[in-house]
Design an enzyme around this catalytic site. Structure first.
Site, PDB file in Angstrom:
ATOM      1  N   SER A 200       0.845  -1.188   0.000  1.00 51.65           N
ATOM      2  CA  SER A 200       0.000   0.000   0.000  1.00 51.65           C
ATOM      3  C   SER A 200       0.886   1.246   0.000  1.00 51.65           C
ATOM      4  CB  SER A 200      -0.862  -0.016   1.265  1.00 51.65           C
ATOM      5  OG  SER A 200      -1.707   1.090   1.289  1.00 51.65           O
TER       6      SER A 200
ATOM      7  N   CYS B 171     -14.468  -1.345  16.636  1.00 55.61           N
ATOM      8  CA  CYS B 171     -15.862  -1.218  17.047  1.00 55.61           C
ATOM      9  C   CYS B 171     -16.648  -2.351  16.391  1.00 55.61           C
ATOM     10  CB  CYS B 171     -16.411   0.129  16.614  1.00 55.61           C
ATOM     11  SG  CYS B 171     -18.041   0.413  17.283  1.00 55.61           S
TER      12      CYS B 171
ATOM     13  N   THR C 233      -9.724   1.984 -15.638  1.00 55.55           N
ATOM     14  CA  THR C 233      -8.608   2.843 -16.019  1.00 55.55           C
ATOM     15  C   THR C 233      -7.654   3.018 -14.848  1.00 55.55           C
ATOM     16  OG1 THR C 233     -10.079   3.959 -17.529  1.00 55.55           O
ATOM     17  CG2 THR C 233      -8.051   5.131 -16.957  1.00 55.55           C
TER      18      THR C 233
ATOM     19  N   HIS D 112       0.182   4.437   0.903  1.00 56.04           N
ATOM     20  CA  HIS D 112       0.097   5.442   1.978  1.00 56.04           C
ATOM     21  C   HIS D 112       0.831   5.038   3.245  1.00 56.04           C
ATOM     22  CE1 HIS D 112      -3.262   3.818   4.570  1.00 56.04           C
ATOM     23  NE2 HIS D 112      -3.461   3.102   3.492  1.00 56.04           N
TER      24      HIS D 112
HETATM   25  N1  PLP Z   1      -2.593  -4.901   5.734  1.00 53.58           N
HETATM   26  C1  PLP Z   1      -1.913  -4.333   6.735  1.00 53.58           C
HETATM   27  C2  PLP Z   1      -0.910  -5.148   7.502  1.00 53.58           C
HETATM   28  C3  PLP Z   1      -2.147  -2.991   7.069  1.00 53.58           C
HETATM   29  O1  PLP Z   1      -1.462  -2.431   8.078  1.00 53.58           O
HETATM   30  C4  PLP Z   1      -3.093  -2.260   6.331  1.00 53.58           C
HETATM   31  C5  PLP Z   1      -3.396  -0.866   6.668  1.00 53.58           C
HETATM   32  O2  PLP Z   1      -3.402  -0.465   7.794  1.00 53.58           O
HETATM   33  C6  PLP Z   1      -3.768  -2.908   5.283  1.00 53.58           C
HETATM   34  C7  PLP Z   1      -3.495  -4.220   5.018  1.00 53.58           C
HETATM   35  C8  PLP Z   1      -4.787  -2.180   4.459  1.00 53.58           C
HETATM   36  O3  PLP Z   1      -4.162  -1.236   3.646  1.00 53.58           O
HETATM   37  P1  PLP Z   1      -5.034  -0.201   2.782  1.00 53.58           P
HETATM   38  O4  PLP Z   1      -5.359   0.934   3.685  1.00 53.58           O
HETATM   39  O5  PLP Z   1      -4.146   0.188   1.648  1.00 53.58           O
HETATM   40  O6  PLP Z   1      -6.250  -0.931   2.320  1.00 53.58           O
END
Ligand code: PLP
Length: 322
Positions: A140, A266, A178, A142
């Protein structure tokens, strides 16, 4: 031939591997995952169970580490049913690093494919996907300072999954729609920078984590450092404070200008403690009193000192209210 597919997130990448493989391989129904995976793996497993998948869970010990012999024992009994093993590279709540390469070898010994959710390892661990022998890996942008809304999936053999999105032939026909070009460029740049800064990142956060643990354990009573003694990333610290509700601690620290998080989720209107800490055998009350602190290259010594003093104040105040 191996392939990289751009997705909208790691959540989508995890869904694409797990659901996509389930669709492409209807005869092999057995999936094996650890109990400490991210919800984007665990919840998919729950959904696949309802469609006939047989899901086997491998636990972790009190330090959060996985037992590869237990994994092997689980796989031994699956026979022709065995489909895929999914084990994360690094846990997002504790920072524990998992033996992905060894687990991939074991999965292959039993004729199963291997996926790793490597979101938390990107830019921090040395990730040689070919050398590690994984069939799939999710990432990912971000999480390494790249843009939100872009993820990446490494696929060793594109025939082993069916697409979730049908439409155009983008991304080798595995993800129609796209492409998010700006996102992909942002991800590539973030990866380049993270790689360049990796050594400095590990050194800097390692020193800060050690200092923070030292301060917290010497100035506050009833502090538990989770995953102590395990191989962890230096940038993640998970600590429990006996008798202190994590949500109140989070709010108290927020008012002092510090953002930390808890692994609570939650569920049906009430806060459930972290499934990761519970899987490690942390008592429920302590799991509900635990917070995760993330450190980065921009975190300073002054912030660590300030955070530990703020924690001291907030913990004392919350305990006095009991
Ligand atoms: N897997 C792990 C270990 C994560 O820490 C995260 C995000 O916190 C994700 C998957 C999900 O990532 P995304 O926010 O890109 O869906």
């Amino acid at each position: 031939m191996d392939t990289l597919i751009f997705t909208s997130s790691a959540t989508e990448a995890n869904n694409l591997v797990l659901r996509g493989h389930f669709e492409s391989s209807p005869k092999r129904r057995a999936y094996v995952v650890s109990r400490v995976e991210h919800p984007s793996v665990l919840r998919v497993m729950e959904a696949l169970k309802a469609k006939g998948a047989h899901v086997h869970y491998v636990g972790v010990d009190r330090k959060g580490e996985i037992d590869l012999d237990a994994l092997r024992e689980t796989l031994k009994n699956l026979g022709q049913e065995g489909a895929l093993v999914s084990l994360m590279a690094v846990n997002n709540e504790t920072g524990v690093c998992y033996p992905v390469s060894e687990a991939a070898t074991i999965a292959h010994e039993y004729g199963m494919l291997f996926h790793t959710d490597a979101v938390q390892g990107l830019g921090k661990l040395e990730l040689d996907l070919g050398g590690m022998g994984v069939d799939f890996a999710s990432f990912s942008a971000h999480k390494i300072g790249g843009p939100k809304g872009v993820g990446l999936l490494y696929i060793k053999n594109k025939r082993s999954i069916e697409p979730l999105l049908l439409g155009g032939s983008q991304e080798y026909g595995l993800r129609a729609s796209t492409e998010n070009v700006a996102g992909a460029v942002g991800l590539a740049k973030a990866m380049e920078l993270a790689l360049k800064r990796r050594e400095a990142f590990l050194r800097h956060t390692g020193a800060l984590k050690e200092a923070l643990i030292q301060r917290l354990t010497s100035s506050i009573e009833g502090v538990w450092v989770h995953a102590e003694g395990a191989l962890t990333l230096p940038s993640t610290l998970n600590v429990g404070f006996e008798g202190v509700p994590a949500d109140a601690l989070l709010m108290g620290l927020d008012l002092e200008g510090y953002a930390v998080s808890s692994g609570s989720a939650c569920s049906s209107g009430k806060m459930e403690p972290s499934h990761v800490l519970l899987a490690m055998g942390v008592p429920r009350a302590l799991a509900q009193s635990s917070v995760r602190i993330s450190l980065s290259l921009t975190t300073t010594d002054e912030e660590i000192l300030g955070l530990s003093e703020a924690m001291e104040r907030v913990v004392e105040r919350l305990r006095s209210l009991r």
